[in-house]
Design an enzyme around this catalytic site. Structure first.
Site, PDB file in Angstrom:
ATOM      1  N   ASP A 193       0.855  -1.206   0.000  1.00 26.02           N
ATOM      2  CA  ASP A 193       0.000   0.000   0.000  1.00 26.02           C
ATOM      3  C   ASP A 193       0.885   1.249   0.000  1.00 26.02           C
ATOM      4  O   ASP A 193       1.881   1.287   0.725  1.00 26.02           O
ATOM      5  CB  ASP A 193      -0.838   0.110   1.277  1.00 26.02           C
ATOM      6  CG  ASP A 193      -1.686  -1.108   1.593  1.00 26.02           C
ATOM      7  OD1 ASP A 193      -1.258  -2.220   1.301  1.00 26.02           O
ATOM      8  OD2 ASP A 193      -2.763  -0.920   2.171  1.00 26.02           O
ATOM      9  N   ASP A 214      -0.722  -2.911  -4.150  1.00 28.85           N
ATOM     10  CA  ASP A 214      -1.903  -2.910  -3.275  1.00 28.85           C
ATOM     11  C   ASP A 214      -2.531  -1.526  -3.382  1.00 28.85           C
ATOM     12  O   ASP A 214      -2.289  -0.817  -4.353  1.00 28.85           O
ATOM     13  CB  ASP A 214      -1.538  -3.311  -1.831  1.00 28.85           C
ATOM     14  CG  ASP A 214      -2.721  -3.926  -1.083  1.00 28.85           C
ATOM     15  OD1 ASP A 214      -3.848  -3.400  -1.223  1.00 28.85           O
ATOM     16  OD2 ASP A 214      -2.537  -4.905  -0.361  1.00 28.85           O
ATOM     17  N   ASP A 215      -3.323  -1.122  -2.371  1.00 32.04           N
ATOM     18  CA  ASP A 215      -4.025   0.150  -2.493  1.00 32.04           C
ATOM     19  C   ASP A 215      -3.063   1.316  -2.742  1.00 32.04           C
ATOM     20  O   ASP A 215      -2.010   1.410  -2.122  1.00 32.04           O
ATOM     21  CB  ASP A 215      -4.806   0.435  -1.203  1.00 32.04           C
ATOM     22  CG  ASP A 215      -5.962  -0.531  -1.010  1.00 32.04           C
ATOM     23  OD1 ASP A 215      -6.681  -0.797  -1.981  1.00 32.04           O
ATOM     24  OD2 ASP A 215      -6.139  -1.019   0.128  1.00 32.04           O
ATOM     25  N   HIS A 236      -4.164  -1.812  -6.355  1.00 28.77           N
ATOM     26  CA  HIS A 236      -5.556  -2.201  -6.113  1.00 28.77           C
ATOM     27  C   HIS A 236      -6.514  -1.021  -6.157  1.00 28.77           C
ATOM     28  O   HIS A 236      -7.681  -1.166  -5.829  1.00 28.77           O
ATOM     29  CB  HIS A 236      -5.679  -2.918  -4.754  1.00 28.77           C
ATOM     30  CG  HIS A 236      -4.968  -4.237  -4.706  1.00 28.77           C
ATOM     31  ND1 HIS A 236      -4.929  -5.022  -3.583  1.00 28.77           N
ATOM     32  CD2 HIS A 236      -4.277  -4.910  -5.663  1.00 28.77           C
ATOM     33  CE1 HIS A 236      -4.234  -6.131  -3.837  1.00 28.77           C
ATOM     34  NE2 HIS A 236      -3.823  -6.075  -5.086  1.00 28.77           N
ATOM     35  N   ARG A 269     -12.912   2.217  -4.753  1.00 27.60           N
ATOM     36  CA  ARG A 269     -13.700   1.260  -3.950  1.00 27.60           C
ATOM     37  C   ARG A 269     -13.916   1.719  -2.507  1.00 27.60           C
ATOM     38  O   ARG A 269     -13.142   2.488  -1.955  1.00 27.60           O
ATOM     39  CB  ARG A 269     -13.102  -0.132  -3.971  1.00 27.60           C
ATOM     40  CG  ARG A 269     -11.761  -0.283  -3.325  1.00 27.60           C
ATOM     41  CD  ARG A 269     -11.391  -1.784  -3.291  1.00 27.60           C
ATOM     42  NE  ARG A 269     -10.016  -1.985  -2.902  1.00 27.60           N
ATOM     43  CZ  ARG A 269      -9.484  -3.169  -2.604  1.00 27.60           C
ATOM     44  NH1 ARG A 269     -10.229  -4.265  -2.667  1.00 27.60           N
ATOM     45  NH2 ARG A 269      -8.226  -3.280  -2.248  1.00 27.60           N
ATOM     46  N   LYS A 271     -14.692  -0.459   0.944  1.00 24.85           N
ATOM     47  CA  LYS A 271     -14.846  -1.817   1.464  1.00 24.85           C
ATOM     48  C   LYS A 271     -15.204  -1.769   2.941  1.00 24.85           C
ATOM     49  O   LYS A 271     -14.393  -1.418   3.783  1.00 24.85           O
ATOM     50  CB  LYS A 271     -13.598  -2.671   1.205  1.00 24.85           C
ATOM     51  CG  LYS A 271     -12.286  -1.929   1.200  1.00 24.85           C
ATOM     52  CD  LYS A 271     -11.091  -2.839   0.896  1.00 24.85           C
ATOM     53  CE  LYS A 271      -9.802  -2.040   0.833  1.00 24.85           C
ATOM     54  NZ  LYS A 271      -8.577  -2.809   0.766  1.00 24.85           N
TER      55      LYS A 271
END
Ligand SMILES: *[C@@H]1O[C@H](CO)[C@@H](O)[C@H](O)[C@H]1NC(C)=O
Ligand SMILES: *[C@@H]1O[C@H](CO)[C@@H](O)[C@H](O)[C@H]1NC(C)=O
Ligand SMILES: *[C@@H]1O[C@H](CO)[C@@H](O)[C@H](O)[C@H]1NC(C)=O
Length: 372
Positions: A193, A214-215, A236, A269, A271
Site C-alpha cells: 500500500d 496494493d491500495d 488495487h 472502492r 470496502k
C-alpha cells in the site's frame, strides 16, 4: 549573532548518548546562521547519531545514511519547526522484523529531499509474494504518526518491503511523493500500500505518483481528508477501507479527485467489512480516469471479508458522491459492483459515471441514483 562551531559541537555532543569521539567522527556539523542558538543545522551520516541528536537541531540533513538491520531511523519529538532533508541514498540492512524503517514526529515539521535523493527500502530482499499474509516478516516503511501541522514533500521512495506510508496525524500535507515499487510486479511485491490513513484529522495527499501492488490510498478511519492529482498504477486502486474491527471505524468527509488509476485490480472502492460496525459519510470521488482495470471499475461493498453477495448493515455508507468517473475495464472485470445491505446505503449522488468493457454490472440494494 553567529554561533561558533565550538558551541554548536558542544551543544549537540552534550545531547548525544553516543561516545563523543566516534560521534564527532561520524557527524559533520555546519554553523548556524540564524540568530537563535537553537537554529542549528546538523548533517548526519549515521542513523544512531541522527536518532540521538536530531532533536537538538533546527535543520536535520540525513546524508547517505545506511540504517543498520533491525533499526529505525528514528526522529521522534523533533523541535517545533524542524526541517528534515534526505540527501543521497538512504538504505536499510536486512532483517525480518515489523519495522518501521523510518519514524518522524513533531509539530510544524517540514520533511523533504534533495533533488536527486533516493530512499531505497531494498524491498526485493523480503518480497516472497505473501506480503503480510505469511512468509518473511516484513518491516513497515514510514510512520508519520504524531507528525502534526507538518509537510512531507518530494520524497523519492523505492521498493518498500511492505506498506509504505502509515499516516496517523492531524493537519498533514504529503505532496509530490514518488513511490516506485514497480520491481515488485515481477519479484513478488505484495501488500505494498502507498498511503494508509487512520485516526487522522486533516490529511492532504497531492500529486503522488505510485507504482505498487496494493491500495494506492486506503483510508481506514479519519476526517477531512483530500487525495488529489494522483497517478496510480499496478495496484488495487483508490480505497476507503477496509472499515470495521479497528479502534476507530469512522470515515467522514473524504474527497478523492483528479487522479488516474491504470493497470490495477480496482479503480475506486469502498470496502466495509461484513458483520462489523462503523460509518462512512461524505465521501466524494470526482474526475477519476480508469484504464486496464482487471477486477472492478467501481466497487462499493458491505460484504467485504464475508460471504460474497451477503452484505450487512452495520457500516452505513451515506452522502456518497461519485461523479465523472470514466474509463475502461478488461474483459473479465465488472465495471460497477454495488453490494449494500437493506437500507444501509443512502443519499448518494451519481453522475457522469461511464465505465465500459468487461462483464455486466452487479448491484444489490443500490440507491436509485445509481445507474446499474
Ligand atoms: C546527485 O547525487 C550525486 C551522488 O550522490 C551527487 O554527487 C550530485 O551532486 C547530486 N546532484 C545534484 C544535482 O544534487
Ligand atoms: C471537508 O474537509 C475539507 C478538507 O479538510 C475541508 O476543507 C472542509 O471544510 C470539510 N468539510 C466539512 C463539511 O467539514
Ligand atoms: C446528502 O448528501 C449531501 C452531499 O453529500 C449532503 O450535503 C446532505 O446533507 C445529505 N442529505 C441528507 C438528508 O443526509
Amino acid at each position: 549573532m553567529r554561533t561558533s562551531a565550538f558551541s554548536v559541537l558542544a551543544l549537540c555532543a552534550a545531547a548525544s548518548a553516543a561516545p563523543a569521539d566516534s560521534f564527532a567522527k561520524r557527524t559533520k556539523w555546519s554553523m548556524a546562521t540564524r540568530s537563535s542558538s537553537s537554529a542549528t543545522s546538523c548533517t548526519f551520516n549515521s542513523a544512531a547519531s541522527a536518532s540521538a541528536s536530531a532533536s537538538s537541531c533546527s535543520t536535520v540533513v540525513l546524508d547517505n545514511i545506511a540504517v543498520p538491520a533491525g533499526e529505525t531511523l528514528d526522529l521522534e519529538d523533533l523541535q517545533d519547526g524542524t526541517k528534515v532533508i534526505f540527501s543521497g541514498e538512504t538504505t536499510f540492512g536486512y532483517k525480518e522484523w515489523d519495522g518501521p524503517l523510518i519514524r518522524i514526529s513533531g509539530s510544524n515539521i517540514a520533511v523533504s529531499g534533495t533533488s536527486n535523493h533516493t530512499i531505497n527500502g531494498g524491498g526485493e530482499r523480503w518480497w516472497d509474494g505473501e506480503g503480510s499474509n505469511g512468509g518473511k516478516t516484513k518491516p513497515k516503511f514510514f510512520y508519520a504518526h504524531g507528525l502534526d501541522d507538518s509537510t512531507i514533500t518530494g520524497l523519492n521512495v523505492k521498493n518498500t518491503p511492505i506498506q509504505a506510508f502509515s499516516v496517523q496525524s492531524d493537519n498533514i500535507v504529503l505532496s509530490h511523493l514518488n513511490i516506485d515499487n514497480s520491481d515488485g510486479d515481477d519479484k513478488g511485491g505484495h501488500n505494498t500500500d502507498a498511503f494508509d490513513v487512520g485516526e487522522s484529522n486533516g490529511v492532504t495527499i497531492r500529486n503522488a505518483v505510485v507504482k505498487n501492488q496494493d491500495d494506492c490510498l486506503a483510508v481506514n478511519s479519519g476526517t477531512n481528508i483530500i487525495f488529489t492529482g494522483g497517478t496510480c498504477s499496478g495496484g488495487h486502486g483508490l480505497s476507503i477501507g477496509s472499515i470495521g474491527g479497528r479502534d476507530d471505524n469512522t470515515v467522514k468527509n473524504v474527497t478523492i479527485s483528479h487522479s488516474t488509476v491504470t493497470k490495477s485490480q480496482n479503480g475506486i472502492r469502498i470496502k466495509a467489512k461484513s458483520g462489523e460496525t462503523g460509518s462512512v459519510s461524505g465521501v466524494t470521488f470526482t474526475n477519476i480516469q480508469l484504464s486496464g482495470i482487471t477486477d472492478y471499475g467501481v466497487v462499493i461493498q458491505q460484504d467485504y471479508d464475508g460471504d460474497d453477495g451477503s452484505p450487512t448493515t452495520g457500516i452505513p455508507i451515506t452522502d456518497l458522491t461519485v461523479q465523472r468517473v470514466a474509463g475502461t475495464v478488461e474483459d473479465d472485470a465488472t465495471p460497477i459492483y454495488i453490494m449494500c445491505g437493506d437500507g444501509s446505503c443512502s443519499n448518494w449522488t451519481w453522475s457522469g459515471v461511464s465505465v465500459t468493457g468487461g462483464k455486466n454490472d452487479e448491484c444489490k440494494n443500490a440507491p436509485s441514483a445509481v445507474s446499474c
